[in-house]
Scaffold this motif. Structure first.
Motif, short mmCIF file in Angstrom:
data_model
loop_
_atom_site.label_atom_id
_atom_site.label_comp_id
_atom_site.label_asym_id
_atom_site.label_seq_id
_atom_site.Cartn_x
_atom_site.Cartn_y
_atom_site.Cartn_z
N HIS A 147 5.94 8.66 -0.63
CA HIS A 147 4.80 7.88 -0.13
C HIS A 147 4.48 6.74 -1.10
O HIS A 147 4.16 5.62 -0.66
CB HIS A 147 3.59 8.79 0.03
CG HIS A 147 3.80 9.92 0.98
ND1 HIS A 147 4.01 9.72 2.33
CD2 HIS A 147 3.86 11.27 0.77
CE1 HIS A 147 4.17 10.90 2.93
NE2 HIS A 147 4.10 11.85 2.01
N ALA A 148 4.57 7.04 -2.38
CA ALA A 148 4.31 6.00 -3.38
C ALA A 148 5.32 4.87 -3.28
O ALA A 148 4.97 3.69 -3.34
CB ALA A 148 4.34 6.62 -4.78
N LEU A 149 6.58 5.24 -3.10
CA LEU A 149 7.63 4.22 -3.00
C LEU A 149 7.43 3.35 -1.78
O LEU A 149 7.61 2.13 -1.83
CB LEU A 149 9.00 4.91 -2.94
CG LEU A 149 10.23 4.01 -3.04
CD1 LEU A 149 10.20 3.16 -4.31
CD2 LEU A 149 11.51 4.84 -3.01
N HIS A 150 7.02 3.96 -0.69
CA HIS A 150 6.74 3.19 0.52
C HIS A 150 5.61 2.20 0.30
O HIS A 150 5.65 1.06 0.77
CB HIS A 150 6.38 4.14 1.67
CG HIS A 150 5.87 3.44 2.89
ND1 HIS A 150 4.54 3.33 3.18
CD2 HIS A 150 6.52 2.79 3.89
CE1 HIS A 150 4.38 2.65 4.30
NE2 HIS A 150 5.57 2.31 4.75
N CYS A 151 4.59 2.63 -0.45
CA CYS A 151 3.41 1.79 -0.63
C CYS A 151 3.63 0.63 -1.60
O CYS A 151 3.04 -0.45 -1.43
CB CYS A 151 2.24 2.64 -1.11
SG CYS A 151 1.65 3.82 0.11
#
Length: 220
Positions: free
Chosen positions: A71-75
């Motif tokens: 999720h962090a990488l997506h954000c």
């Protein structure tokens, strides 16, 4: 169009090395596939760029090989360090958070970095000014940002407020507990259970969920 974009990059020199690197970061093939649906350039960017994105994700407090990492990488994908820092500062100012509190919120719910300034301002005004939540309380429970302000947070808050104002609740439920209830459970506990004492509550709640004026709630 996305498929054509992938095919325009070398499978051996670009796509496969990127996929392999994402696997090394702890992402499963299903995670990579979902990421690429929304962030296709993650597997078409050069490897150095991808490594920098991974570094940014780690810098906001989310280590690779953790469930939140994807999720962090997506954000943070394709955000510069300066852009991330500016968004973190805006969050800090908007919610009156300390450095530790904003760090906690972002690490637990990195999606807040992708919220618009307008939505964050509305969120702050409602949660802090109207509901009366303390900034620290919000920082410790950033999952509430996953819920729609207009479609979930406000309608449920006004239902509970109505019930409390009319002496229909034996206990004062916590704000976070109310939000976590499934729609079915919330309706059963806070609406159906009081259908005789508050006959219009269901229709008022339904109207509020559609964004209609909340003054329809009949307070005593």
């Amino acid at each position: 169009m996305k498929c054509c974009n992938v095919l325009s990059h070398s499978l051996e020199r670009v796509v496969k090395p990127n996929v392999a690197y994402l696997r090394e970061c702890g992402l499963r093939d299903c995670d990579i596939a979902k990421l690429c649906v929304r962030r296709l350039r993650l597997i078409t960017a050069n490897l150095q760029c991808l490594q920098a994105m991974v570094g940014c994700a780690e810098n906001i407090g989310i280590p690779r090989h953790t469930g939140m990492f994807k999720h962090a990488l997506h954000c943070v994908a394709f955000l510069s360090e300066e852009e991330i820092a500016a968004r973190v500062e805006h969050l800090k100012n908007t919610f009156r958070w300390t450095d530790a509190e904003v760090g906690m919120a972002v690490s637990r719910a990195p999606m807040v970095l992708n919220r618009t300034k307008e939505s964050l301002q509305r969120s702050s005004e409602f949660r802090i000014s109207e509901v009366g939540l303390e900034p620290a309380y919000i920082a410790q429970r950033p999952f509430i940002f996953c819920f729609s302000l207009e479609g979930r947070l406000k309608p449920r808050y006004y239902v509970v407020k109505f019930l409390k104002a009319n002496g229909l609740l034996k206990r004062d439920p916590s704000y976070s507990a109310v939000l976590k209830e499934t729609e079915k459970a919330f309706r059963k506990k806070f609406i159906c259970h009081h259908k005789e004492a508050a006959q219009h509550l269901k229709e008022d709640y339904d109207a509020a969920c559609k964004g209609e004026v909340l003054s329809n709630f009949r307070f005593a």
